[in-house]
Motif scaffolding. Structure first.
Motif, PDB file in Angstrom:
ATOM      1  N   ASN A 125    -138.640 -62.745  59.105  1.00 41.34           N
ATOM      2  CA  ASN A 125    -138.077 -61.383  58.970  1.00 41.34           C
ATOM      3  C   ASN A 125    -136.883 -61.387  58.007  1.00 41.34           C
ATOM      4  OD1 ASN A 125    -136.553 -62.920  60.737  1.00 41.34           O
ATOM      5  ND2 ASN A 125    -135.935 -61.176  62.014  1.00 41.34           N
ATOM      6  N   ILE A 126    -137.034 -62.094  56.910  1.00 45.41           N
ATOM      7  CA  ILE A 126    -135.929 -62.259  55.972  1.00 45.41           C
ATOM      8  C   ILE A 126    -136.458 -62.148  54.543  1.00 45.41           C
ATOM      9  CG2 ILE A 126    -136.121 -64.804  55.966  1.00 45.41           C
ATOM     10  CD1 ILE A 126    -133.058 -64.910  55.959  1.00 45.41           C
ATOM     11  N   ALA A 127    -135.695 -61.427  53.694  1.00 46.43           N
ATOM     12  CA  ALA A 127    -136.047 -61.323  52.273  1.00 46.43           C
ATOM     13  C   ALA A 127    -134.830 -61.769  51.468  1.00 46.43           C
ATOM     14  CB  ALA A 127    -136.420 -59.883  51.949  1.00 46.43           C
ATOM     15  N   PHE A 128    -135.019 -62.035  50.186  1.00 43.84           N
ATOM     16  CA  PHE A 128    -133.950 -62.615  49.366  1.00 43.84           C
ATOM     17  C   PHE A 128    -133.777 -61.816  48.084  1.00 43.84           C
ATOM     18  CE2 PHE A 128    -135.897 -65.721  52.060  1.00 43.84           C
ATOM     19  CZ  PHE A 128    -134.817 -66.408  52.602  1.00 43.84           C
ATOM     20  N   ALA A 129    -132.515 -61.684  47.652  1.00 42.70           N
ATOM     21  CA  ALA A 129    -132.267 -60.975  46.388  1.00 42.70           C
ATOM     22  C   ALA A 129    -130.922 -61.392  45.833  1.00 42.70           C
ATOM     23  CB  ALA A 129    -132.284 -59.471  46.622  1.00 42.70           C
ATOM     24  N   ARG A 130    -130.803 -61.341  44.510  1.00 37.53           N
ATOM     25  CA  ARG A 130    -129.488 -61.634  43.919  1.00 37.53           C
ATOM     26  C   ARG A 130    -128.649 -60.366  43.952  1.00 37.53           C
ATOM     27  NH1 ARG A 130    -129.675 -64.870  38.419  1.00 37.53           N
ATOM     28  NH2 ARG A 130    -127.543 -65.394  38.922  1.00 37.53           N
ATOM     29  N   ARG A 131    -127.397 -60.521  44.344  1.00 35.93           N
ATOM     30  CA  ARG A 131    -126.473 -59.382  44.389  1.00 35.93           C
ATOM     31  C   ARG A 131    -125.072 -59.898  44.112  1.00 35.93           C
ATOM     32  NH1 ARG A 131    -130.423 -56.610  45.663  1.00 35.93           N
ATOM     33  NH2 ARG A 131    -130.589 -54.970  47.248  1.00 35.93           N
ATOM     34  N   ASP A 132    -124.297 -59.074  43.420  1.00 37.23           N
ATOM     35  CA  ASP A 132    -122.855 -59.312  43.300  1.00 37.23           C
ATOM     36  C   ASP A 132    -122.187 -58.461  44.373  1.00 37.23           C
ATOM     37  OD1 ASP A 132    -120.146 -59.249  42.691  1.00 37.23           O
ATOM     38  OD2 ASP A 132    -120.493 -59.208  40.528  1.00 37.23           O
TER      39      ASP A 132
ATOM     40  N   GLY B  68    -133.259 -55.576  66.582  1.00 38.05           N
ATOM     41  CA  GLY B  68    -134.019 -54.754  65.632  1.00 38.05           C
ATOM     42  C   GLY B  68    -133.207 -54.224  64.467  1.00 38.05           C
ATOM     43  N   ALA B  69    -131.931 -54.632  64.346  1.00 39.42           N
ATOM     44  CA  ALA B  69    -131.047 -54.076  63.311  1.00 39.42           C
ATOM     45  C   ALA B  69    -131.513 -54.431  61.892  1.00 39.42           C
ATOM     46  CB  ALA B  69    -129.630 -54.605  63.528  1.00 39.42           C
ATOM     47  N   LYS B  70    -131.136 -53.548  60.966  1.00 45.61           N
ATOM     48  CA  LYS B  70    -131.369 -53.820  59.539  1.00 45.61           C
ATOM     49  C   LYS B  70    -130.071 -54.418  58.995  1.00 45.61           C
ATOM     50  CE  LYS B  70    -132.690 -51.402  55.330  1.00 45.61           C
ATOM     51  NZ  LYS B  70    -132.700 -50.094  54.678  1.00 45.61           N
ATOM     52  N   VAL B  71    -130.153 -55.667  58.507  1.00 50.44           N
ATOM     53  CA  VAL B  71    -128.942 -56.434  58.185  1.00 50.44           C
ATOM     54  C   VAL B  71    -128.918 -56.831  56.709  1.00 50.44           C
ATOM     55  CG1 VAL B  71    -127.675 -58.583  58.687  1.00 50.44           C
ATOM     56  CG2 VAL B  71    -128.844 -57.376  60.537  1.00 50.44           C
ATOM     57  N   LEU B  72    -127.735 -56.710  56.099  1.00 46.96           N
ATOM     58  CA  LEU B  72    -127.512 -57.254  54.753  1.00 46.96           C
ATOM     59  C   LEU B  72    -126.510 -58.397  54.871  1.00 46.96           C
ATOM     60  CD1 LEU B  72    -127.718 -56.991  51.585  1.00 46.96           C
ATOM     61  CD2 LEU B  72    -125.678 -55.543  51.735  1.00 46.96           C
ATOM     62  N   ASP B  73    -126.863 -59.575  54.344  1.00 48.33           N
ATOM     63  CA  ASP B  73    -125.905 -60.689  54.291  1.00 48.33           C
ATOM     64  C   ASP B  73    -125.526 -60.891  52.818  1.00 48.33           C
ATOM     65  OD1 ASP B  73    -124.324 -62.879  54.787  1.00 48.33           O
ATOM     66  OD2 ASP B  73    -125.962 -64.231  55.345  1.00 48.33           O
ATOM     67  N   CYS B  74    -124.225 -60.719  52.517  1.00 46.92           N
ATOM     68  CA  CYS B  74    -123.746 -60.844  51.128  1.00 46.92           C
ATOM     69  C   CYS B  74    -123.107 -62.213  50.933  1.00 46.92           C
ATOM     70  CB  CYS B  74    -122.687 -59.782  50.851  1.00 46.92           C
ATOM     71  SG  CYS B  74    -123.322 -58.129  50.942  1.00 46.92           S
ATOM     72  N   ALA B  75    -123.241 -62.768  49.733  1.00 45.82           N
ATOM     73  CA  ALA B  75    -122.702 -64.100  49.442  1.00 45.82           C
ATOM     74  C   ALA B  75    -123.186 -65.065  50.531  1.00 45.82           C
ATOM     75  CB  ALA B  75    -121.177 -64.075  49.363  1.00 45.82           C
ATOM     76  N   ALA B  76    -124.468 -64.979  50.809  1.00 46.17           N
ATOM     77  CA  ALA B  76    -125.067 -65.671  51.957  1.00 46.17           C
ATOM     78  C   ALA B  76    -125.207 -67.168  51.754  1.00 46.17           C
ATOM     79  CB  ALA B  76    -126.439 -65.074  52.247  1.00 46.17           C
ATOM     80  N   GLY B  77    -125.057 -67.630  50.507  1.00 46.03           N
ATOM     81  CA  GLY B  77    -125.172 -69.061  50.241  1.00 46.03           C
ATOM     82  C   GLY B  77    -126.542 -69.575  50.639  1.00 46.03           C
TER      83      GLY B  77
ATOM     84  N   LYS C  18    -134.865 -56.928  60.346  1.00 43.34           N
ATOM     85  CA  LYS C  18    -135.050 -57.409  58.975  1.00 43.34           C
ATOM     86  C   LYS C  18    -133.690 -57.797  58.402  1.00 43.34           C
ATOM     87  CE  LYS C  18    -137.842 -57.644  55.426  1.00 43.34           C
ATOM     88  NZ  LYS C  18    -139.087 -58.374  55.444  1.00 43.34           N
ATOM     89  N   VAL C  19    -133.636 -58.924  57.696  1.00 42.61           N
ATOM     90  CA  VAL C  19    -132.387 -59.365  57.047  1.00 42.61           C
ATOM     91  C   VAL C  19    -132.635 -59.474  55.543  1.00 42.61           C
ATOM     92  CG1 VAL C  19    -130.674 -61.217  56.871  1.00 42.61           C
ATOM     93  CG2 VAL C  19    -131.703 -60.703  59.088  1.00 42.61           C
ATOM     94  N   LEU C  20    -131.716 -58.905  54.748  1.00 46.41           N
ATOM     95  CA  LEU C  20    -131.759 -59.158  53.309  1.00 46.41           C
ATOM     96  C   LEU C  20    -130.643 -60.153  52.997  1.00 46.41           C
ATOM     97  CD1 LEU C  20    -132.986 -58.611  50.550  1.00 46.41           C
ATOM     98  CD2 LEU C  20    -131.388 -56.704  50.273  1.00 46.41           C
ATOM     99  N   CYS C  21    -131.058 -61.355  52.576  1.00 44.65           N
ATOM    100  CA  CYS C  21    -130.133 -62.465  52.318  1.00 44.65           C
ATOM    101  C   CYS C  21    -129.821 -62.460  50.819  1.00 44.65           C
ATOM    102  CB  CYS C  21    -130.844 -63.760  52.733  1.00 44.65           C
ATOM    103  SG  CYS C  21    -129.975 -65.270  52.314  1.00 44.65           S
ATOM    104  N   THR C  22    -128.563 -62.217  50.447  1.00 44.15           N
ATOM    105  CA  THR C  22    -128.223 -62.072  49.022  1.00 44.15           C
ATOM    106  C   THR C  22    -127.083 -62.995  48.611  1.00 44.15           C
ATOM    107  OG1 THR C  22    -126.528 -60.346  49.284  1.00 44.15           O
ATOM    108  CG2 THR C  22    -128.820 -59.615  49.200  1.00 44.15           C
TER     109      THR C  22
END
Ligand SMILES: C[S@@+](CC[C@H](N)C(=O)[O-])C[C@H]1O[C@@H](n2cnc3c(N)ncnc32)[C@H](O)[C@@H]1O
Length: 207
Positions: A86-93, A38-47, A61-65
């Motif tokens: 359960n995944i969303a996408f966004a651009r991030r530096d 159930g964790a709230k996860v951020l993946d950075c430079a996820a490719g 929920k995972v935010l894939c960036t």
């Protein structure tokens, strides 16, 4: 940097499977095992989302960036193909995250530290957006420890625009994790090695 990844996005997964399948399999398993249910996860430079999809098996929920729009498009297609919702996408530096402090239970930054001009800034951003008691997971290829064939492949990529800022080996990676975990007042950290064609360090840092 992103333009190389934009160009490479269509064949990135093929490359991952052909060159470093065993290490990537271990990495996927290790990430999955670190995610609380159930964790709230951020993946950075996820490719193309290899580690986001692994996290999504247990996360709420995972935010894939990523900074590359085209890598993210590949990740979106893969999620749709695999039926991961359960995944969303966004651009991030990764060196300037838009997220508020203490936002995520787990933050992942896989195979990117060796590509950055300022990996220490990225590390402090990862810690900033992680909740107190949460985890930061930093798996990183140790390219200097790969065999001759893979070193040759890396040289060819460099001719095509691949521009890493470090050619990491185990001790150097451990020093980087140690130094930055202490600098950012993290409670504890562990590092282990994933062995294979291009070995990887797998660090888990607790905030
Ligand atoms: C080797 S790939 C790793 C992808 C994925 N984490 C994995 O392990 O399969 C490196 C990724 O880092 C991204 N990247 C490079 N610099 C970045 C930055 N400053 N911020 C966010 N993403 C970045 C690239 O666009 C690329 O998708």
């Amino acid at each position: 940097m992103s333009s190389f990844w934009d160009k490479f996005s269509g064949i990135y997964d093929l490359n991952e499977i052909l060159f470093n399948r065993s290490v990537n399999k271990q990495m996927v398993k290790a990430v999955e095992s670190e995610i609380p249910k159930g964790a709230k996860v951020l993946d950075c430079a996820a490719g193309t989302g290899m580690l986001s999809m692994a996290a999504a098996k247990k996360a709420g929920k995972v935010l894939c960036t990523d900074r590359s729009r085209k890598m993210l498009i590949q990740a979106m297609k893969k999620a749709r193909r695999k039926g991961v919702y359960n995944i969303a996408f966004a651009r991030r530096d990764i060196t300037a995250l838009k997220d508020p402090d203490n936002s995520y239970d787990v933050v992942i930054a896989g195979n990117v530290m060796h590509l950055l001009d300022d990996p220490e800034k990225a590390f402090s951003e990862l810690v900033r957006v992680t909740k107190k008691g949460g985890k930061i997971i930093i798996p990183t290829y140790l390219t200097r420890e790969s065999g001759l064939f893979f070193k040759l492949c890396i040289m060819i990529y460099k001719l095509l625009g691949y521009a890493p800022t470090a050619d990491l080996y185990t001790e150097e990676y451990i020093r980087f994790i140690e130094k930055n975990a202490e600098k950012n007042c993290c409670a504890e950290y562990s590092v282990r090695l994933l062995l294979g064609n291009i070995p990887a360090g797998f660090a888990v840092i607790k905030k």
